[in-house]
Design an enzyme around this catalytic site. Structure first.
Site, PDB file in Angstrom:
ATOM      1  N   PRO A   9       0.795  -1.226   0.000  1.00 57.12           N
ATOM      2  CG  PRO A   9      -0.086  -1.046   2.153  1.00 57.12           C
ATOM      3  CD  PRO A   9       0.601  -2.004   1.232  1.00 57.12           C
ATOM      4  CG  ASN A  10      -0.285   4.418   1.265  1.00 56.75           C
ATOM      5  OD1 ASN A  10      -1.242   4.924   0.689  1.00 56.75           O
ATOM      6  ND2 ASN A  10      -0.359   3.971   2.506  1.00 56.75           N
ATOM      7  NE  ARG A  17       3.559   7.419   1.507  1.00 57.68           N
ATOM      8  CZ  ARG A  17       3.971   6.296   2.083  1.00 57.68           C
ATOM      9  NH1 ARG A  17       4.384   5.286   1.360  1.00 57.68           N
ATOM     10  NH2 ARG A  17       3.970   6.194   3.386  1.00 57.68           N
ATOM     11  CE1 TYR A  22       8.729   5.096   2.782  1.00 54.03           C
ATOM     12  CE2 TYR A  22       7.378   7.067   2.947  1.00 54.03           C
ATOM     13  CZ  TYR A  22       7.725   5.817   3.407  1.00 54.03           C
ATOM     14  OH  TYR A  22       7.088   5.289   4.494  1.00 54.03           O
ATOM     15  CG  ASN A  73       8.251  -2.045   0.212  1.00 54.06           C
ATOM     16  OD1 ASN A  73       7.685  -2.123   1.299  1.00 54.06           O
ATOM     17  ND2 ASN A  73       8.926  -0.979  -0.156  1.00 54.06           N
ATOM     18  CB  ALA A  76       1.477   0.248   6.147  1.00 59.11           C
ATOM     19  CD  GLU A  97       9.593  -7.597   5.027  1.00 57.24           C
ATOM     20  OE1 GLU A  97       9.637  -6.697   5.896  1.00 57.24           O
ATOM     21  OE2 GLU A  97       9.077  -8.701   5.222  1.00 57.24           O
ATOM     22  CG  HIS A  99      10.993  -2.424   4.588  1.00 64.91           C
ATOM     23  ND1 HIS A  99       9.634  -2.266   4.566  1.00 64.91           N
ATOM     24  CD2 HIS A  99      11.230  -3.654   5.105  1.00 64.91           C
ATOM     25  CE1 HIS A  99       9.061  -3.337   5.067  1.00 64.91           C
ATOM     26  NE2 HIS A  99      10.006  -4.205   5.390  1.00 64.91           N
ATOM     27  CB  SER A 101      12.383   4.402   5.070  1.00 67.24           C
ATOM     28  OG  SER A 101      11.423   3.547   5.663  1.00 67.24           O
ATOM     29  NE  ARG A 106       9.772   5.951   8.532  1.00 70.19           N
ATOM     30  CZ  ARG A 106       8.776   5.763   7.700  1.00 70.19           C
ATOM     31  NH1 ARG A 106       8.830   4.792   6.808  1.00 70.19           N
ATOM     32  NH2 ARG A 106       7.724   6.542   7.725  1.00 70.19           N
TER      33      ARG A 106
END
Length: 157
Positions: A9-10, A17, A22, A73, A76, A97, A99, A101, A106
């Site tokens: 998502p996103n 964003r 990112y 990825n 969330a 997997e 990511h 960031s 975080r």
């Protein structure tokens, strides 16, 4: 060799964003670079992105018998999805997997990945280059698996 690249998502909003987290590249640019790197290595890649957990689970299940490995990825959903974790575990494919960031720098809730336990390895914090690292890792893992399978086949013949 065929690899499925599954985006959560996103990620369709990359380049728009939170560029301070990112970066400025959008998902299409990341995919284009990854497609070029894969082609240089004789690897076929197919891309899928969804904001819906069930669609991601369906796509993971569709990988069984159709691809040699998965780069994912979960975004969330990394931190919340037992369903994606279980789907990855069920298909038993080499999985990296990724990511963009560094999730460990975080918010506390982002520092735990439920899906990582069903992955062969995790790459985090290298921006879009993490996908290239994931490609290299999957090529190596898949090549090793095929070499072992071939040597076992020779022993049984």
């Amino acid at each position: 060799m065929k690899i499925a690249v599954i985006q959560g998502p996103n990620l369709n909003m990359l380049g728009i964003r939170e560029q301070h987290i990112y970066g400025p590249m959008n998902l299409e640019q990341i995919h284009d670079q990854l497609k070029n790197a894969a082609a240089q290595n004789g690897v076929e890649v197919e891309f899928f992105q969804s904001n819906l957990e069930g669609e991601l689970v369906d796509r993971i299940q569709e990988c069984l018998g159709t691809v040699d490995g998965i780069m994912i990825n979960p975004a969330a959903y990394s931190h919340t999805s037992i369903a994606i974790k279980d789907a990855l575990k069920a298909v038993e494919l080499p999985t990296v997997e990724v990511h963009i960031s560094n999730i460990y720098k975080r918010e506390e809730f982002r520092q735990k990945s439920l899906t990582a336990g069903s992955s062969t390895g995790v790459i985090s914090g290298f921006g879009p280059f993490g996908y290239h690292m994931g490609l290299i890792a999957l090529m190596q893992i898949i090549s090793e698996i095929k070499a072992v399978e071939e040597s076992q086949q020779e022993v049984t013949e």
